[in-house]
Enzyme design. Structure first.
Site, PDB file in Angstrom:
ATOM      1  N   VAL A  98       3.845   1.908   0.193  1.00  0.00           N
ATOM      2  CA  VAL A  98       4.710   2.831   0.051  1.00  0.00           C
ATOM      3  C   VAL A  98       5.805   2.728  -0.890  1.00  0.00           C
ATOM      4  O   VAL A  98       6.403   3.167  -1.798  1.00  0.00           O
ATOM      5  CB  VAL A  98       5.152   3.513   1.265  1.00  0.00           C
ATOM      6  N   ASP A 205       4.874   8.025   7.537  1.00  0.00           N
ATOM      7  CA  ASP A 205       4.748   7.728   8.884  1.00  0.00           C
ATOM      8  C   ASP A 205       4.115   6.291   9.174  1.00  0.00           C
ATOM      9  O   ASP A 205       3.472   5.812   8.394  1.00  0.00           O
ATOM     10  CB  ASP A 205       3.590   8.893   9.517  1.00  0.00           C
ATOM     11  N   GLY A 347      -1.638   6.336   4.919  1.00  0.00           N
ATOM     12  CA  GLY A 347      -0.679   7.050   5.797  1.00  0.00           C
ATOM     13  C   GLY A 347       0.797   6.226   4.649  1.00  0.00           C
ATOM     14  O   GLY A 347       0.797   6.121   3.674  1.00  0.00           O
ATOM     15  N   GLU A 348       1.962   6.319   5.449  1.00  0.00           N
ATOM     16  CA  GLU A 348       2.999   5.828   4.948  1.00  0.00           C
ATOM     17  C   GLU A 348       3.858   6.764   4.008  1.00  0.00           C
ATOM     18  O   GLU A 348       5.007   6.476   3.887  1.00  0.00           O
ATOM     19  CB  GLU A 348       3.050   4.434   4.079  1.00  0.00           C
ATOM     20  N   GLY A 349       3.227   7.702   3.414  1.00  0.00           N
ATOM     21  CA  GLY A 349       3.659   8.466   2.522  1.00  0.00           C
ATOM     22  C   GLY A 349       3.039   8.402   1.069  1.00  0.00           C
ATOM     23  O   GLY A 349       3.486   8.950  -0.011  1.00  0.00           O
TER      24      GLY A 349
END
Length: 380
Positions: A98, A205, A347-349
């Site tokens: 990210v 997240d 995830g993570e963005g």
């Protein structure tokens, strides 16, 4: 009161602004409809902003909400729970995927500990006081040290509601008050980032085991079968996947969550980061600011946000189609089409960041492309 006030501020899309955007597209130097989904996206963003053309969605701010999950004890993930806290250290040190994508996009990164179970790394090189949010210190004066959207310096906000949720196969994940506190945290972060100048918010997240409550949330809000909402998360093997599906079924049977009561659903079977993300989305919608959704965790939270306030969907842009099957179920329920499909499940963005240039491009067309009249180009 914060939640009620936020929901009351969420309004439907502005039909006049959307009509103006469609009309403007018809006058631009390009064949009608030639930009496909980008045209409708720009129309939606005009409707959200209430003006045509809508503001450029910049600067971008990623908000990564982190929490842990009691259901981890059921063996739904091969990764130890301590990885959640360790990855926060990695985010703050700038070493995660990210971070790489955020640097490429010029986006700031804010990491919010809303319910991590294990202590955060104590390495002063990682948790430099300079990156701590002053709001984490009740004695600090926020006015003396306002939030700054700095793409070069990830920021940590410590706003822990509790140290991980309960095991949703045994008990409620959290109380209603705890779920409400997490939602309020998300609203507050949205307000902070928008007040600091953010033109678009991106969901992120982190939480080992968090795809399990996401699968339960998606099943609860859509009525879909757990086989269709449950994926392999971080790449679990067949026995673990079968156990995961059984856990989702058990949680639904134990709690019988009612989608008419989104706070109750979040409390019974959600995660602290899911609740906070729902708050972030509601906060963005109330401020008429677009929120670019990442993967399955984000879209499960988006279902909760839509249950709180159906018009919040106007602010949502689906960044990508996660490889997690539940994400497609949730997006279909929300009526959102993802901008990119790369088989991502990190995830993570990360998926939202990769989709960000598409969103910016859709709006920039309305700002910068000449009309047939102004360019002296003959129409057909």
């Amino acid at each position: 009161m914060m939640l009620e006030t936020t929901i009351a501020a969420i309004r439907p899309a502005d039909e006049a602004a959307m009509a103006a955007a469609r009309a403007l597209h018809g006058r631009l130097t390009k064949p009608a409809g030639s930009l496909g989904a980008l045209e409708e996206l720009s129309v939606r963003l005009a409707g959200l902003a209430g003006v045509c053309p809508p503001p450029l969605p910049e600067p971008a701010a990623v908000a990564i909400f982190a929490g842990d999950h009691g259901v981890h004890a059921q063996g739904v993930s091969p990764w130890p729970q301590e990885v959640t806290a360790q990855m926060i250290g990695n985010f703050l040190a700038g070493g995660a995927v990210v971070n790489a994508f955020a640097r490429q996009a010029g986006a700031s990164v804010t990491v919010v500990d809303v319910g991590v179970a294990t202590p955060l790394p104590a390495d002063p090189a990682v948790l430099d006081p300079a990156v701590l949010d002053p709001a984490a210190d009740p004695a600090a004066d926020p006015a003396a040290d306002p939030v700054v959207l700095d793409p070069a310096v990830p920021r940590l906000v410590v706003s822990s509601v509790r140290r991980g949720t309960g095991d949703l196969t045994v008990t409620a994940a959290m109380t209603r008050d705890e779920a409400l506190a997490a939602v309020r945290t998300g609203i507050r972060i949205a307000d902070e980032l928008i007040d600091a100048g953010a033109g678009i918010l991106l969901t992120g997240d982190m939480g080992i085991g968090n795809t399990t409550p996401a699968a339960v949330l998606i099943a609860a809000f859509t009525g879909a079968d757990p086989l269709d909402t449950t994926g392999r998360g971080t790449g679990v093997d067949d026995p673990t996947y079968a156990r995961k599906v059984a856990v989702v079924r058990a949680a639904l049977a134990r709690h019988t969550p009612d989608p008419v009561d989104p706070l109750g659903v979040l409390a019974a079977v959600g995660g602290l980061e899911h609740a906070a993300l729902a708050g972030l989305i509601l906060g963005a919608a109330a401020r008429r600011t677009p929120v670019l959704l990442d993967g399955v965790i984000a879209v499960s939270a988006a279902l909760a946000a839509a249950a709180f306030a159906p018009d919040a969907v106007c602010a949502m842009v689906a960044g990508h189609r996660s490889a997690e099957p539940g994400a497609t179920v949730a997006l279909r329920h929300l009526g959102l089409d993802p901008l990119i499909d790369l088989g991502l499940r990190l995830g993570e963005g990360t998926g939202a960041l990769l989709a960000l240039p598409v969103v910016t491009g859709a709006v920039r067309v309305l700002h910068e492309v000449a009309t047939f009249d102004s360019a002296g180009v003959a129409e057909k």
